[in-house]
Design a protein around this motif. Structure first.
Motif, PDB file in Angstrom:
ATOM      1  N   ALA A  20      -6.965  -6.848   5.426  1.00  6.38           N
ATOM      2  CA  ALA A  20      -6.129  -5.809   6.041  1.00  6.38           C
ATOM      3  C   ALA A  20      -6.514  -4.450   5.481  1.00  6.38           C
ATOM      4  O   ALA A  20      -7.079  -4.331   4.392  1.00  6.38           O
ATOM      5  N   GLY A  21      -6.186  -3.409   6.220  1.00  4.52           N
ATOM      6  CA  GLY A  21      -6.482  -2.059   5.756  1.00  4.52           C
ATOM      7  C   GLY A  21      -6.141  -1.026   6.798  1.00  4.52           C
ATOM      8  O   GLY A  21      -5.787  -1.352   7.940  1.00  4.52           O
ATOM      9  N   GLY A  22      -6.220   0.211   6.409  1.00  6.24           N
ATOM     10  CA  GLY A  22      -5.902   1.289   7.348  1.00  6.24           C
ATOM     11  C   GLY A  22      -5.800   2.609   6.621  1.00  6.24           C
ATOM     12  O   GLY A  22      -6.226   2.753   5.471  1.00  6.24           O
ATOM     13  N   ALA A  51       0.835  -1.203   0.000  1.00  2.72           N
ATOM     14  CA  ALA A  51       0.000   0.000   0.000  1.00  2.72           C
ATOM     15  C   ALA A  51       0.869   1.252   0.000  1.00  2.72           C
ATOM     16  O   ALA A  51       0.587   2.238  -0.706  1.00  2.72           O
ATOM     17  N   ALA A  52       1.938   1.241   0.793  1.00  8.01           N
ATOM     18  CA  ALA A  52       2.844   2.386   0.848  1.00  8.01           C
ATOM     19  C   ALA A  52       3.566   2.586  -0.477  1.00  8.01           C
ATOM     20  O   ALA A  52       3.790   3.718  -0.918  1.00  8.01           O
ATOM     21  N   LEU A  53       3.921   1.488  -1.153  1.00  4.34           N
ATOM     22  CA  LEU A  53       4.590   1.597  -2.446  1.00  4.34           C
ATOM     23  C   LEU A  53       3.629   2.107  -3.517  1.00  4.34           C
ATOM     24  O   LEU A  53       4.019   2.873  -4.404  1.00  4.34           O
ATOM     25  N   ALA A  54       2.357   1.692  -3.432  1.00  5.94           N
ATOM     26  CA  ALA A  54       1.354   2.229  -4.360  1.00  5.94           C
ATOM     27  C   ALA A  54       1.161   3.719  -4.122  1.00  5.94           C
ATOM     28  O   ALA A  54       1.029   4.510  -5.073  1.00  5.94           O
ATOM     29  N   GLU A  80      -7.618  12.538   1.093  1.00  3.05           N
ATOM     30  CA  GLU A  80      -7.640  11.600   2.216  1.00  3.05           C
ATOM     31  C   GLU A  80      -7.308  10.219   1.655  1.00  3.05           C
ATOM     32  O   GLU A  80      -7.966   9.751   0.713  1.00  3.05           O
ATOM     33  N   ILE A  81      -6.285   9.571   2.221  1.00  2.00           N
ATOM     34  CA  ILE A  81      -5.771   8.341   1.622  1.00  2.00           C
ATOM     35  C   ILE A  81      -5.900   7.156   2.585  1.00  2.00           C
ATOM     36  O   ILE A  81      -5.479   7.233   3.741  1.00  2.00           O
ATOM     37  N   SER A  82      -6.468   6.094   2.078  1.00  2.00           N
ATOM     38  CA  SER A  82      -6.641   4.859   2.854  1.00  2.00           C
ATOM     39  C   SER A  82      -6.237   3.676   1.988  1.00  2.00           C
ATOM     40  O   SER A  82      -5.965   3.821   0.784  1.00  2.00           O
ATOM     41  N   TRP A  83      -6.184   2.491   2.595  1.00  2.00           N
ATOM     42  CA  TRP A  83      -5.827   1.318   1.813  1.00  2.00           C
ATOM     43  C   TRP A  83      -6.535   0.074   2.321  1.00  2.00           C
ATOM     44  O   TRP A  83      -6.934  -0.005   3.483  1.00  2.00           O
ATOM     45  N   THR A  84      -6.707  -0.888   1.436  1.00  2.00           N
ATOM     46  CA  THR A  84      -7.232  -2.205   1.776  1.00  2.00           C
ATOM     47  C   THR A  84      -6.336  -3.243   1.113  1.00  2.00           C
ATOM     48  O   THR A  84      -5.739  -2.977   0.058  1.00  2.00           O
ATOM     49  N   GLY A  85      -6.241  -4.413   1.729  1.00  2.00           N
ATOM     50  CA  GLY A  85      -5.351  -5.420   1.175  1.00  2.00           C
ATOM     51  C   GLY A  85      -5.809  -6.832   1.436  1.00  2.00           C
ATOM     52  O   GLY A  85      -6.858  -7.077   2.049  1.00  2.00           O
ATOM     53  N   THR A  86      -5.008  -7.765   0.987  1.00  2.00           N
ATOM     54  CA  THR A  86      -5.288  -9.187   1.115  1.00  2.00           C
ATOM     55  C   THR A  86      -5.578  -9.570   2.566  1.00  2.00           C
ATOM     56  O   THR A  86      -4.919  -9.085   3.480  1.00  2.00           O
ATOM     57  N   GLY A  87      -6.556 -10.446   2.731  1.00  2.00           N
ATOM     58  CA  GLY A  87      -6.883 -10.927   4.065  1.00  2.00           C
ATOM     59  C   GLY A  87      -7.693  -9.967   4.898  1.00  2.00           C
ATOM     60  O   GLY A  87      -7.769 -10.120   6.121  1.00  2.00           O
TER      61      GLY A  87
END
Length: 361
Positions: free
Chosen positions: A336-338, A200-203, A327-334
């Motif tokens: 995860a998110g934040g 997410a940080a790399l994106a 405003e930036i957020s993320w979601t991921g596999t399993g």
């Protein structure tokens, strides 16, 4: 082997990489296609290393609103202390391929002039580590490079972030490549092992936000003391997404970073101006737009978002800067998110301000 000895061995690998001229390089490949919202460059980008050297790893695929060439995007973090990961551990090669690659490099190193002394001894120990189960408490050695488990896992290795300016930080993931079974997570001592949060940080780092050219009325040329209306329509001002993923046999993770616009800040380019509101911060409306379009009959009204110049720009122009906060957020596999720090991106527009001409009778 104690930890200090292990560190010395890892340092010897760095010597090996420099001696053989192999480093972790970025070799992106692209296949552009328009994103659904029309912003940024939707690319299937593979960033990572070129496959040479022991510090190579599985490539990261980028897609969505990201830069076309794999470089840093145009987002500026609102948190000056936030930085993307300088390095990480990721899947590299299967057992047989790793054996072939490592064996070739070890033999080359042994035959390289000057590779004696401590470095030569460390390379010998590294060879024993992968061939004769020479290891330590938290990471046992391997028998014949784990070839009997080929196809059931992969060796992981350190990857440098090429956009990290601090070379020392970039090279801090310098542990020896280690084995991870398919479906398993890396041992806990490898805190930098790639995760959805790292992706997410790399994106975020490669995210390309749309230009912030506000609509003005009057447009480009205005008059002294005449309120200028400013607005952004929802149709051209929407959230954008960037995705980073690693997909290799036995290991598939991804993360999507989403940037949502929340406010617009106007900076007139001169102190001789007023903004509406006074702070220059125009909040987003309920329908996702910012400000309000000018319409006939509103000449005597105060714009909800805009500015007023108090003097002429003379023979030049003022540089109006419009900056969007996202405003930036993320979601991921399993699941995860934040949240990630808010990001900003702004552009400038040339504004000509003329004196109002009066006619004396």
């Amino acid at each position: 082997m104690n930890r200090s000895r292990r560190a010395a061995l890892s340092a010897a690998i760095a010597v090996l990489a420099v001696t053989l001229g192999v480093t972790a390089l970025t070799e992106p490949a692209y296949s552009a296609e328009p994103p659904s919202n029309g912003h940024g460059a939707s690319t299937d980008k593979k960033g990572g290393t070129d496959g040479t050297g022991i510090y190579a790893a599985a490539r990261i695929q980028y897609s969505g609103a990201v830069t076309k060439d794999g470089s840093t995007g145009n987002v500026t973090s609102s948190d000056v202390n936030w930085t993307p990961p300088p390095c990480w551990y990721a899947p590299y090669l299967g057992a047989k391929d790793f054996k072939k690659k490592m064996s070739e490099q070890i033999e080359t190193a042994k035959n390289t002039p000057g590779m004696g002394g401590t470095a030569g001894a460390a390379i010998g120990e590294m060879q024993r580590h992968y061939e004769d189960e020479y290891g330590w408490t938290d990471t046992p050695g391997y028998k014949d490079y784990n070839v009997e488990k080929d196809g059931k896992g992969m060796f992981w290795a350190g990857v440098e972030n090429p956009d990290e300016p601090d070379v020392l930080k970039r090279g801090s993931c310098n542990d020896l490549p280690f084995w991870v079974d398919n479906g398993k997570t890396p041992p806990p001592q490898y805190e930098e092992a790639v995760t959805p949060e790292i992706l997410a940080a790399l994106a975020y780092q490669r995210m390309q936000l749309p230009d912030t050219k506000v609509t003005l009325a009057p447009e480009a040329t205005t008059k002294v003391n005449l309120p200028t209306w400013a607005w952004l329509d929802k149709a051209v001002f929407d959230e954008v997404q960037a995705t980073a993923a690693i997909n290799v046999p036995g290991f598939n993770i991804q993360a999507t970073t989403t940037a949502k616009p929340v406010s617009l800040k106007l900076e007139p380019g001169t102190e001789d101006a007023e903004t509406y509101p006074a702070s220059g911060e125009c909040a987003i409306n309920a329908d996702g737009s910012i400000g309000a379009p000018y319409a006939k009959g509103k000449a005597d009204e105060t714009p909800p978002c805009g500015l007023k110049y108090l003097r002429s720009s003379g023979n030049g122009t003022f540089k109006l800067r419009a900056t969007i906060t996202w405003e930036i957020s993320w979601t991921g596999t399993g699941g995860a998110g934040g949240d990630l720090p808010n990001g900003t991106f702004g552009t400038t527009q040339d504004i000509t301000v003329q004196e109002i001409q009066a006619v004396n009778r």
